[in-house]
Structures are given as structure tokens and as C-alpha cells.
Design a protein around this motif. Structure first.
Motif, PDB file in Angstrom:
ATOM      1  N   ASP A 195      65.725   0.698  27.217  1.00  0.00           N
ATOM      2  CA  ASP A 195      65.435   2.008  26.332  1.00  0.00           C
ATOM      3  C   ASP A 195      64.183   1.640  25.446  1.00  0.00           C
ATOM      4  O   ASP A 195      64.256   0.576  24.906  1.00  0.00           O
ATOM      5  CB  ASP A 195      66.610   2.654  25.800  1.00  0.00           C
ATOM      6  N   GLY A 196      63.231   2.474  25.512  1.00  0.00           N
ATOM      7  CA  GLY A 196      62.120   2.372  24.844  1.00  0.00           C
ATOM      8  C   GLY A 196      61.625   3.722  24.355  1.00  0.00           C
ATOM      9  O   GLY A 196      62.218   4.511  24.053  1.00  0.00           O
ATOM     10  N   PHE A 197      60.134   3.512  24.005  1.00  0.00           N
ATOM     11  CA  PHE A 197      59.716   4.949  23.368  1.00  0.00           C
ATOM     12  C   PHE A 197      58.194   4.746  23.575  1.00  0.00           C
ATOM     13  O   PHE A 197      57.524   3.796  23.847  1.00  0.00           O
ATOM     14  CB  PHE A 197      60.045   4.598  21.984  1.00  0.00           C
TER      15      PHE A 197
ATOM     16  N   GLY B 170      51.184  10.918  16.709  1.00  0.00           N
ATOM     17  CA  GLY B 170      52.139  11.298  15.715  1.00  0.00           C
ATOM     18  C   GLY B 170      53.452  11.581  16.141  1.00  0.00           C
ATOM     19  O   GLY B 170      54.369  11.936  15.438  1.00  0.00           O
ATOM     20  N   ARG B 171      53.840  11.557  17.537  1.00  0.00           N
ATOM     21  CA  ARG B 171      55.084  11.873  17.848  1.00  0.00           C
ATOM     22  C   ARG B 171      55.604  10.614  18.555  1.00  0.00           C
ATOM     23  O   ARG B 171      54.966   9.935  19.018  1.00  0.00           O
ATOM     24  CB  ARG B 171      54.880  13.165  19.014  1.00  0.00           C
ATOM     25  N   ARG B 172      57.125  10.906  18.426  1.00  0.00           N
ATOM     26  CA  ARG B 172      57.679   9.518  18.805  1.00  0.00           C
ATOM     27  C   ARG B 172      58.892  10.181  20.113  1.00  0.00           C
ATOM     28  O   ARG B 172      59.374  10.996  19.577  1.00  0.00           O
ATOM     29  CB  ARG B 172      58.464   8.721  17.701  1.00  0.00           C
ATOM     30  N   TYR B 173      58.404   9.555  21.304  1.00  0.00           N
ATOM     31  CA  TYR B 173      59.276   9.986  22.288  1.00  0.00           C
ATOM     32  C   TYR B 173      60.183   8.992  22.573  1.00  0.00           C
ATOM     33  O   TYR B 173      59.760   7.683  22.786  1.00  0.00           O
ATOM     34  CB  TYR B 173      58.474  10.295  23.672  1.00  0.00           C
ATOM     35  N   GLU B 174      61.527   9.314  23.027  1.00  0.00           N
ATOM     36  CA  GLU B 174      62.338   8.223  23.389  1.00  0.00           C
ATOM     37  C   GLU B 174      62.748   8.320  24.723  1.00  0.00           C
ATOM     38  O   GLU B 174      62.774   9.291  25.409  1.00  0.00           O
ATOM     39  CB  GLU B 174      63.904   8.372  22.607  1.00  0.00           C
ATOM     40  N   VAL B 175      62.676   7.053  25.289  1.00  0.00           N
ATOM     41  CA  VAL B 175      62.912   7.075  27.029  1.00  0.00           C
ATOM     42  C   VAL B 175      64.219   6.441  27.107  1.00  0.00           C
ATOM     43  O   VAL B 175      64.380   5.272  26.627  1.00  0.00           O
ATOM     44  CB  VAL B 175      61.600   6.125  27.415  1.00  0.00           C
TER      45      VAL B 175
END
Length: 163
Positions: free
Chosen positions: A85-87, A92-97
């Protein structure tokens, strides 16, 4: 197999193309360049697999007009699939993968679902659910499909990639 100019359709109208030098270019439906990053120019076998432009580890992606995005594609040598899992950080946004299984991945922002993907035959990824709220969300969806990849390999494939 000639790898210069290999293309893969990311999701409706978006494409990713890799050059022999190892530069991957992501374009949107209008043909505008939305992102660019370097792939390993010496890995012709990987570049030939048009559905796998991603790299492991953390790297920067150039985003014209915005600056750059940070893509973290999980641990460089994980032992288990769920450690991948990454990001993605952009404006300025952080998305989780989050890789749910070998074939399913979700993209989340602030714990809310942005998109759900599934890989199918031949490694092609399909968009199952699209809850994108703006163009930044759509750009990150393209990065997930082209730079990160959907799902994660099984144990044996991970061992072979590490050689």
C-alpha cells in the motif's frame, strides 16, 4: 518487441506512453500532457509490459502547470502483498492507494472512496467505481493506473521481480 512508443489506455480517453529512454507520459482525453516521470531506461522487459509502467519505492512525478507529485509505491522489498500500500501527494492532498487483493485496489482521500479499480486479463485495469470530485482526483486516478498499478503480485512473482 519494439518498446519505443508503447501505449496503454489508462481509463476512458487517458493514455500512458513510454519512450525508449524510459520517460512515461500520461495524457488526458484532449491529448494534454498531465504527468511525466522516468522509468528505468534499462528495463526493456518491464517497459514492454505496457500495463506496468510503475516503479516501486518513492519518487517524484512532474505535473505540468502544478509542479510535482510524490508517489510512494509501497515498500521496495515487501514480504507480503498488503505491505505494498502506498500514497500519492499532490497539491497538498494525500491520497491513499490501498491494495485489497491481487486484483483490486481502492483510491481514498480523507478516508473517503475516490475510485475502485480491478485488474483483468492481460493486466488491463478497469475502473469499477468513479467518485472523483474534481480534476485533481481524476489526475491521481490516472497516476494510480499508470504509475502505481492495480493490485499486487503474489509471493512468487514478487520473488522473481527481486532478482
Amino acid at each position: 518487441m519494439r518498446t519505443d512508443g508503447a501505449k496503454v489506455h489508462v481509463y476512458p480517453g487517458w493514455t500512458a506512453k513510454v519512450s525508449r529512454e524510459g520517460v512515461v507520459v500520461l495524457t488526458d482525453t484532449s491529448g494534454e500532457v498531465r504527468a511525466r516521470w522516468s522509468h528505468s531506461p534499462n528495463s526493456d522487459a518491464q517497459i514492454a509490459q505496457a500495463s506496468r509502467f510503475h516503479r516501486t519505492g518513492r519518487y517524484e512525478v512532474e505535473v505540468p502547470g502544478i509542479g510535482s507529485a510524490v508517489v510512494d509505491n509501497g515498500r521496495s522489498k515487501p514480504r507480503r502483498r498488503h505491505h505494498f500500500d502506498g500514497f500519492i501527494e499532490l497539491v497538498g492532498r494525500r491520497y491513499e492507494v490501498v491494495h485489497l487483493s491481487r486484483r483490486r485496489t481502492e483510491l481514498r482521500r480523507d478516508a473517503s472512496l475516490v475510485a475502485r479499480f480491478r485488474s483483468g486479463r492481460g493486466g488491463r485495469a478497469h475502473l469499477l467505481e468513479d467518485r472523483a470530485r474534481d480534476e485533481t482526483d481524476r489526475l491521481v486516478m490516472g497516476l494510480v493506473l499508470a504509475a502505481v498499478g492495480v493490485g499486487r503480485p503474489g509471493w512468487l512473482e514478487m520473488q522473481l521481480e527481486g532478482l
